[in-house]
Every structure is written in structure tokens, then in C-alpha cells.
Design an enzyme around this catalytic site. Sequence first.
Site, PDB file in Angstrom:
ATOM      1  N   LYS A 132     -12.875  -0.316 -14.333  1.00 49.03           N
ATOM      2  CA  LYS A 132     -13.297  -1.615 -13.813  1.00 49.03           C
ATOM      3  C   LYS A 132     -13.807  -2.533 -14.925  1.00 49.03           C
ATOM      4  CE  LYS A 132     -12.105  -1.153  -9.575  1.00 49.03           C
ATOM      5  NZ  LYS A 132     -10.998  -1.984  -9.053  1.00 49.03           N
ATOM      6  N   TYR A 142     -13.683   5.659 -13.246  1.00 48.30           N
ATOM      7  CA  TYR A 142     -13.670   4.464 -12.400  1.00 48.30           C
ATOM      8  C   TYR A 142     -14.406   3.316 -13.079  1.00 48.30           C
ATOM      9  CZ  TYR A 142     -14.353   1.430  -8.327  1.00 48.30           C
ATOM     10  OH  TYR A 142     -14.371   0.357  -7.465  1.00 48.30           O
ATOM     11  N   ASP A 169       3.572   1.806  -4.700  1.00 52.47           N
ATOM     12  CA  ASP A 169       2.686   2.525  -5.608  1.00 52.47           C
ATOM     13  C   ASP A 169       2.553   1.644  -6.845  1.00 52.47           C
ATOM     14  OD1 ASP A 169       1.429   4.111  -7.475  1.00 52.47           O
ATOM     15  OD2 ASP A 169       2.847   5.771  -7.369  1.00 52.47           O
ATOM     16  N   THR A 192     -17.688   0.265   3.980  1.00 54.65           N
ATOM     17  CA  THR A 192     -16.318   0.313   4.502  1.00 54.65           C
ATOM     18  C   THR A 192     -16.112   1.666   5.173  1.00 54.65           C
ATOM     19  OG1 THR A 192     -15.337   1.293   2.511  1.00 54.65           O
ATOM     20  CG2 THR A 192     -15.554  -1.108   2.540  1.00 54.65           C
ATOM     21  N   ASP A 220       0.852  -1.186   0.000  1.00 52.75           N
ATOM     22  CA  ASP A 220       0.000   0.000   0.000  1.00 52.75           C
ATOM     23  C   ASP A 220       0.886   1.233   0.000  1.00 52.75           C
ATOM     24  OD1 ASP A 220      -2.281   1.704   0.286  1.00 52.75           O
ATOM     25  OD2 ASP A 220      -3.297   0.162   1.478  1.00 52.75           O
TER      26      ASP A 220
END
Length: 257
Positions: free
Chosen positions: A167, A163, A66, A198, A37
Site C-alpha cells: 500500500k 500488505y 485476475d 465490511t 473480480d
Amino acid sequence: MPLLDRKVAIVTGASSGLGRAIALRYAEEGATVVIADVSEAPIEGGDTTLARIMAAGGTGLFIKTDISNWADVDSLVTQTVKEFGRLDIMVNNAAIYTSTNLLETSPQQWDRVMSVNVTGFFYCCKRAAEQFLTQEPEGEARGRIINISSQHGMLACPGDFPYGVSKGAIVQMTRQIAVDHAANMILCNAIAPGKIITGKPGVANDPDALDYSRRRTPWPRLGEPRDVAGAALFLASEMASYITGVNLMVDGGWMAG
């Protein structure tokens, strides 16, 4: 015997959210987990993912990564193998979003989302597959790739242009890798979460959006990170050795309705 006994897994974006849940579940089932991460601190607060794994008696490692940088990804896999001897499972989860439509999305926003959500996944898949090919199979596979896609890769989410496009690309990337490398005994699948609650800030937890998701989801609750972690555990295990190229919906029936 634990389902992932002696397996070595990398989970990207594992400091928080879905990646954190997957990493913790893998560790519970006996895997050594490398947390990749850009930051080790969890968005949700509290102990780091690695600290929780170690406190429970598990084995792991945090490597700052990254995924949009090939050198970082190359180093991630190289360090993992140097430390633990092999790589069995690569979970590509790290992703970013802008919540912008076509006209609102700047070229810089487009490039950044694609660099992480598509190019980053490409880098991680490629480097993992390179490593898998150097290894003898364990069970019925040399290695497993699990890509976290999204229901937004199958249907349009208003105002989330880059986004959703990214995906959709991941779904096709998964199929392509699965078909091209089945003969190499490399399994590649995707998991498409629906609405999962989340600790992510911003529009993801907007009250109106949550209300819509509750009304739209047939199952009488919204998803939790453990739901995605369970699917990721199944696909990483020997139970899923004849499953490749699928995009597994974890959405409480949203796409069926």
C-alpha cells in the site's frame, strides 16, 4: 443531473466490500459500471453487485478478471470499450493480504501479495491510461484513475508486512502517474481508508482489533463502505478536476491524532 451521468467506470474487486459500495454508488449517480473480480458472488451474501445495479435501473457488466494477469486486464479494458464506447474512470480496489510479519511471510506469500496489490494496480493503471490517450477529453479530463490505498501505507500495522509495503507503493505510484501524465489530462488520486467495517472475514473483524480501532479513531464511530464510496464519487466527478496526486484519508481522524 447525476454526478456521473454517461460516464463509464471499471471497479476492480467490486463483487464485495468497498469495491461493491463504490460500484453501487457510481451506478446511482448515472455511471455504467463494469464489475471486475475473480468471483461474482459477494462475500457478504445476497444479490450480486450487477444484479443490484440492474434492479435499480442501472447499466453494468461483470467481467471475470485476475488483475495480476496482464492478459485479463487488457481484455477487461478492451471489452469495456467495445461494449460501452469509452472508459472514463478506473477504480483499482482489488487487493489481498496475509497478516504476517517479515519472518512469517514466505516468498510465495510475498510474491502473491505484490502480484495483486502492486503489479495488478500497475497493469490496471497502464491499460486505463493507454485507453484514455485514445479519447477526446470530456470536461477537464481524458480519464480518472482512483487507487484504493490504505492508512497502512503511511504507518505500520503490526504483523501485516507485505500488505503495508504494497500500500505504501500504491501511494507513490499514484503520485508518479499524476505528475507524469497531467499534461495528458489524466487525473490520478488515491483513497486511504482507515478502519472500515465490511463483511471481510478473519482478523479484520476480531473483537480486540475492533475495540482498539474504536479507541484509536477520534470520530465517534468506525467507517462504513459508504464513506469510502462517497470519497470515490467526489474524485470521479467534475468537482475534483484540479485535484491530482493526492492520497485522501477516509479514517475518522485516525492519522490526525
